[in-house]
Motif scaffolding. Structure first.
Motif, PDB file in Angstrom:
ATOM      1  N   UNK A   1       0.821  -1.217   0.000  1.00 46.47           N
ATOM      2  CA  UNK A   1       0.000   0.000   0.000  1.00 46.47           C
ATOM      3  C   UNK A   1       0.855   1.268   0.000  1.00 46.47           C
ATOM      4  N   UNK A   2       0.413   2.252  -0.763  1.00 46.56           N
ATOM      5  CA  UNK A   2       1.073   3.555  -0.792  1.00 46.56           C
ATOM      6  C   UNK A   2       0.483   4.462   0.295  1.00 46.56           C
ATOM      7  N   UNK A   3       1.347   5.276   0.904  1.00 48.88           N
ATOM      8  CA  UNK A   3       0.856   6.281   1.850  1.00 48.88           C
ATOM      9  C   UNK A   3      -0.042   7.269   1.099  1.00 48.88           C
ATOM     10  N   UNK A   4      -1.124   7.690   1.712  1.00 53.77           N
ATOM     11  CA  UNK A   4      -2.074   8.595   1.061  1.00 53.77           C
ATOM     12  C   UNK A   4      -2.391   9.778   1.972  1.00 53.77           C
ATOM     13  N   UNK A   5      -2.792  10.904   1.355  1.00 50.33           N
ATOM     14  CA  UNK A   5      -3.275  12.057   2.114  1.00 50.33           C
ATOM     15  C   UNK A   5      -4.723  12.326   1.724  1.00 50.33           C
ATOM     16  N   UNK A   6      -5.591  12.653   2.695  1.00 50.30           N
ATOM     17  CA  UNK A   6      -6.972  13.007   2.372  1.00 50.30           C
ATOM     18  C   UNK A   6      -7.071  14.475   1.968  1.00 50.30           C
ATOM     19  N   UNK A   7      -7.848  14.761   0.944  1.00 52.45           N
ATOM     20  CA  UNK A   7      -8.095  16.129   0.484  1.00 52.45           C
ATOM     21  C   UNK A   7      -9.582  16.275   0.183  1.00 52.45           C
TER      22      UNK A   7
ATOM     23  N   UNK B   1      -3.722  10.155  -3.310  1.00 50.22           N
ATOM     24  CA  UNK B   1      -4.666  11.145  -2.804  1.00 50.22           C
ATOM     25  C   UNK B   1      -6.041  10.504  -2.640  1.00 50.22           C
ATOM     26  N   UNK B   2      -6.661  10.731  -1.497  1.00 49.37           N
ATOM     27  CA  UNK B   2      -8.014  10.243  -1.219  1.00 49.37           C
ATOM     28  C   UNK B   2      -8.918  11.453  -1.027  1.00 49.37           C
TER      29      UNK B   2
END
Length: 530
Positions: free
Chosen positions: A408-414, A435-436
């Motif tokens: 899994x790739x690290x993601x940031x919520x936007x 990006x989530x």
């Protein structure tokens, strides 16, 4: 080698521009319209940019640089840019149509704040994860399956398993009709042209016997709770596609043996039915032919080499004594390859010597060529099947290494209206690669597609909202971080997509899983020696 990203994305290394992609479909810098319909499954070309990965934004403030060196302890893949594929390893084998395998960079959990200013609640700080409240896939793909396996003409569904007749069957049916018709002309010359109708009936009855043989395997597999994808009747007989291996060597032996056993039973039944019938009549000839053909099928399948049933029985025996299924597979596969060489050399010699019932003196040059061609085809099928069995065993041995948590790739919520340039800046600051899109409560709504990001030129990114590049989340696109091996692949096959939201058992967002990363890990597992 895959070129990474497009200009203005968070960089994954130094200030030097990446090598240009040779893909003519890679986007060029300049005014373009927003991306069109969502692309299909990711290919290396889908992730190729215009060769200016990691360069700063033209306004001098967009997307600051980041480093690819690990600086946290999260076991998700991170440190590379969004839209970036890791470099291929040169020692891995390449599968047709598959990208070169890579090993993602992993990190272990670290809850320290980054050195740069702390992001808002939309940033990917580990202590500020959002919740995904529904639809977590935990290894049980939705039913029914998206589409049928196919493979020819659907003839029926005995025991719920589709039975297909491949187009090659019509070729072998015509061949059997012609050969058996010639034999009938010598035994029953009074039939005339009607002998070909009798021969066609024999061809259909023979393949019905083959279907019974395959149904025996299928019933045993269902009894052992093993899924059967389909039964296919083809040029050289039939095949039951059982999707999982038996759990014990005893079950493996039974699963393999029931097919030849049913063929022997059919041969005995045809022999008993032949007793009260006149030998020189059409029923007598048909029953005799079906008895002999089922006997040949049983004996041939009992030969101890993969991919034949006898090879699977040998594998089960070696597995039982060694305790290792892989050892059994290797032994049975190499015996199968030796068997292929024996068929290639021995079958024409046996025919010429008359050991198979013919007269070697009466054989002409055409018969010799036909025998050699038949032997070559049979040998190629056995050799190829043995090699495929080895490859599948190696794959199953390495499948547990495919873990959603490590890929899994690290993601940031936007939020929906966040400009792409700002979203990429936040991702770069957090060392994230995905990006989530979330709502005001932090509930995930969609995933920003990597291919769509690459298609947006740098100078338009401040005016493009992430919502226009995102794919709406469906239940099948939410997968558990605990999935691994065949369970993970089953879930991804059930809902084809380019990216998936990975969540913890508690519902927290763990990151984003790219189908391309899974594909590369899959190819690498295949290339690794057993």
């Amino acid at each position: 080698m895959d070129a990474s990203g497009g200009s203005g994305q968070p960089r994954s290394g130094n200030d030097e521009p990446a090598e240009h992609s040779a893909d003519p479909t890679a986007p060029a810098t300049g005014p373009t319209d927003p991306p069109g319909p969502e692309p299909g499954p990711p290919r290396p070309a889908d992730r190729a940019g215009n060769g200016t990965e990691g360069s700063p934004g033209r306004d001098g403030t967009d997307e600051p640089n980041s480093t690819d060196e690990p600086n946290s302890t999260d076991d998700r893949t991170s440190g590379s840019t969004i839209g970036t594929a890791a470099a291929p390893t040169p020692d891995a084998e390449s599968a047709p149509g598959a990208p070169a395998p890579t090993e993602p960079h992993h990190r272990t959990p670290d809850h320290r704040a980054p050195d740069h200013p702390t992001p808002t609640h939309h940033a990917a700080a580990p202590e500020h994860r959002s919740l995904a409240h529904s639809g977590i896939a935990k290894g049980e793909p939705p039913e029914p399956r998206p589409k049928e396996p196919g493979g020819g003409i659907l003839m029926g569904r005995p025991f719920g398993v589709p039975v297909y007749v491949a187009p090659s069957w019509f070729l072998v049916a015509a061949l059997i009709t012609w050969v058996f018709g010639g034999q009938l002309d010598r035994v029953l010359p009074e039939l005339g042209a009607a002998r070909y109708l009798v021969s066609l009936f024999f061809a259909v009855a023979f393949y019905a016997s083959v279907l019974v043989h395959e149904l025996a395997h299928t019933i045993a597999a269902i009894r052992f709770k093993l899924p059967v994808r389909r039964i296919q009747l083809q040029f050289f007989g039939g095949v039951s596609e059982i999707e999982k291996e038996a759990e014990t060597p005893g079950r493996e032996f039974v699963l393999a043996f029931v097919g030849p056993l049913l063929s022997l039973v059919l041969a005995g039944l045809f022999y008993l039915a032949m007793k009260p019938v006149e030998p020189g009549t059409v029923p007598g000839v048909l029953l005799a032919g079906l008895m002999v053909s089922n006997l040949i099928v049983a004996i041939f399948n009992l030969l101890p080499g993969l991919p034949l049933d006898g090879g699977r029985m040998l594998r089960a025996v070696v597995w039982k004594f060694s305790g290792k299924p892989m050892t059994g597979t290797v032994a049975a596969a190499w015996v199968g390859r030796a068997l292929a060489v024996s068929v290639l050399i021995g079958l024409p010699l046996l025919n010429q010597s008359g050991a198979l019932g013919g007269s070697g003196e009466d054989m002409g040059g055409m018969d010799t060529v036909t025998d050699a061609l038949l032997a070559a085809i049979l040998a190629a099928i056995i050799w190829t099947g043995a090699g495929n069995s080895l490859r599948m065993a190696r794959l199953r041995e390495h499948l547990p290494e495919l873990r959603a948590r490590t890929l899994t790739r690290r993601a940031v919520p936007v939020e929906n209206d966040t400009p792409l340039s700002e979203a990429l800046r936040r991702a770069n600051a957090a060392g994230a690669r995905a990006l989530v899109v979330v709502d005001a409560d932090g509930t995930p709504l969609s995933l920003v597609r990597e291919a769509a990001i690459v298609g947006v030129p740098e100078h338009r990114r401040p005016w493009v909202a992430v919502s226009g590049l995102a794919q709406e989340l469906t239940d099948g696109m939410r997968v558990s971080a605990e999935l691994a091996g065949e369970e993970l692949l089953d879930v991804l096959r059930a809902t084809p997509a380019t990216e998936y939201l990975v969540v913890e058992e508690t519902g927290e967002i763990y990151g984003v899983l790219s189908a391309a990363d899974v594909e590369r890990a899959f190819v690498r597992a295949m290339a690794r020696p057993a």
